[in-house]
Design an enzyme around this catalytic site. Structure first.
Site, PDB file in Angstrom:
ATOM      1  N   GLY A 220       0.826  -1.192   0.000  1.00 14.76           N
ATOM      2  CA  GLY A 220       0.000   0.000   0.000  1.00 14.76           C
ATOM      3  C   GLY A 220       0.860   1.240   0.000  1.00 14.76           C
ATOM      4  O   GLY A 220       2.072   1.171   0.166  1.00 14.76           O
TER       5      GLY A 220
ATOM      6  N   ASP B  67      -4.620   8.916   4.519  1.00 17.44           N
ATOM      7  CA  ASP B  67      -5.060   7.553   4.200  1.00 17.44           C
ATOM      8  C   ASP B  67      -5.413   6.781   5.476  1.00 17.44           C
ATOM      9  O   ASP B  67      -4.945   5.664   5.691  1.00 17.44           O
ATOM     10  CB  ASP B  67      -3.974   6.820   3.411  1.00 17.44           C
ATOM     11  CG  ASP B  67      -4.516   5.614   2.654  1.00 17.44           C
ATOM     12  OD1 ASP B  67      -5.744   5.554   2.428  1.00 17.44           O
ATOM     13  OD2 ASP B  67      -3.722   4.739   2.285  1.00 17.44           O
TER      14      ASP B  67
END
Length: 355
Positions: free
Chosen positions: A84, A197
């Site tokens: 990620g 995020d």
């Protein structure tokens, strides 16, 4: 005439004194910055043209650079913990008592390099019980490595949606810990940090099941007098605030919205982009708001939490109310993370006094 010359003389002296004062202040700030970085960083070249920098870490200082790189070169897909942000995270085992989480960032563009250095500047001095610690980093012409402490219980995402049931007491404690970590980034770090995020896979769990906020690959520094930044669009579908799609600007209130989604995830046990939601063309937040509109809030709570005590049910209702505050469509109405922390902490105090 004499008065004019005297006035000119004093003006000249004042200007010179002002300039010298500014230079002295600048030198003092530079020396302070240099001393700070000299104390906290220990960089040395590594074979192959790379350089390793270690922050104050007794754990990392006990490992030689050659040993570290030798172990790093042996990493394979079986060591992957997750992917990620800007790269892939690996489990790096040095010996029986020393293990790290290493995030590999592939270099290729100047934009990515700027993001890497910005991340390090933000993380170098961050020390908080609810934030994953950065022990050091390795940089080379081909790739960069970030060296973190390893969280033995993995991510909230994998734990919450795995086979093991997570009881309400653990979920509540994780919510409070994650809120404290995000609040620290927003309000106590200088410059302030917008995570960009926030999601369950970026909330890690230590050996005590305490929450640690992680993954600053997408973090954006913000000067204290700014209200937003505008760089590349980043985040994860299902967690992004609605205004993000219109403006592309990351804000603290955008992080608050994302945290509200995490609270719903803790309450419902469902992923924001669950297959059921995908088939219906919706997402977790939309589904929950529809349930509230139909006055069927009881169906929101995770079935695995059925049978909880009266006190725990009250706590769940209170956390649900806080989640809905965080998910307000209008950013200005959402609470700041400092307020979210206070509200979450107050729940325990109020329920204890009621029983």
């Amino acid at each position: 005439m004499a008065n004019a010359k005297e006035t000119t003389f004093y003006i000249t002296i004042s200007v010179v004194a002002f300039v010298i004062g500014k230079i002295v202040i600048a030198l003092l700030f530079y020396k302070r910055w240099k001393r700070k970085h000299t104390i906290h960083e220990n960089g040395f070249p590594v074979k192959g043209g790379g350089k390793m920098v270690m922050f104050r870490s007794q754990l990392l200082n006990s490992v030689s650079s050659d040993m570290f790189m030798k172990k790093t070169h042996k990493l394979s897909n079986k060591d992957i913990l997750g992917s990620g942000g800007f790269g892939t995270v690996y489990r790096l085992v040095i010996d029986d008592s020393t293990t790290f989480a290493v995030k590999r960032l592939n270099r290729g563009t100047s934009e990515r390099d700027r993001g890497f250095h910005r991340e390090l500047e933000a993380m170098a001095d961050i020390k908080h019980r609810n934030i994953v610690t950065l022990h050091g980093y390795f940089t080379s012409p081909h790739y960069n490595l970030l060296i973190y402490e390893l969280m033995p219980n993995g991510s909230l995402d994998s734990f919450l949606h795995g086979r093991k049931a997570l009881d309400w007491a653990s979920r509540y404690r994780i919510a409070v810990g994650a809120a404290r970590g995000i609040s620290y980034l927003h309000h106590d770090c200088i410059p302030h940090i917008i995570h960009r995020d926030i999601k369950s896979s970026n909330i890690l769990l230590d050996h005590n099941m305490e929450a640690r906020v992680s993954d600053f690959g997408l973090a954006t520094l913000m000067e204290p007098d700014k209200t937003h930044v505008s760089t590349f669009v980043a985040g994860t579908f299902g967690y992004l605030a609605p205004e993000y799609f219109d403006t592309g600007k990351a804000t603290m209130k955008g992080d608050v919205y994302s945290f509200g989604v995490v609270l719903l995830e803790l309450l419902t046990g469902r992923k924001p982009t669950d297959d059921e939601f995908f088939e219906e063309g919706t997402k977790l937040v939309t589904w929950v708001k529809g349930v509230v509109r139909d006055q069927r809030e009881e169906v929101v709570i995770d079935n695995r939490l059925r049978g909880s005590s009266v006190q725990e049910n009250e706590e769940m209702n209170d956390v649900f109310g806080i989640a809905m505050m965080c998910l307000e469509p209008e950013p200005a109405i959402r609470p700041a993370m400092t307020e979210v922390v206070k509200l979450l902490e107050y729940i325990k105090l109020s329920t204890r006094s009621s029983f």
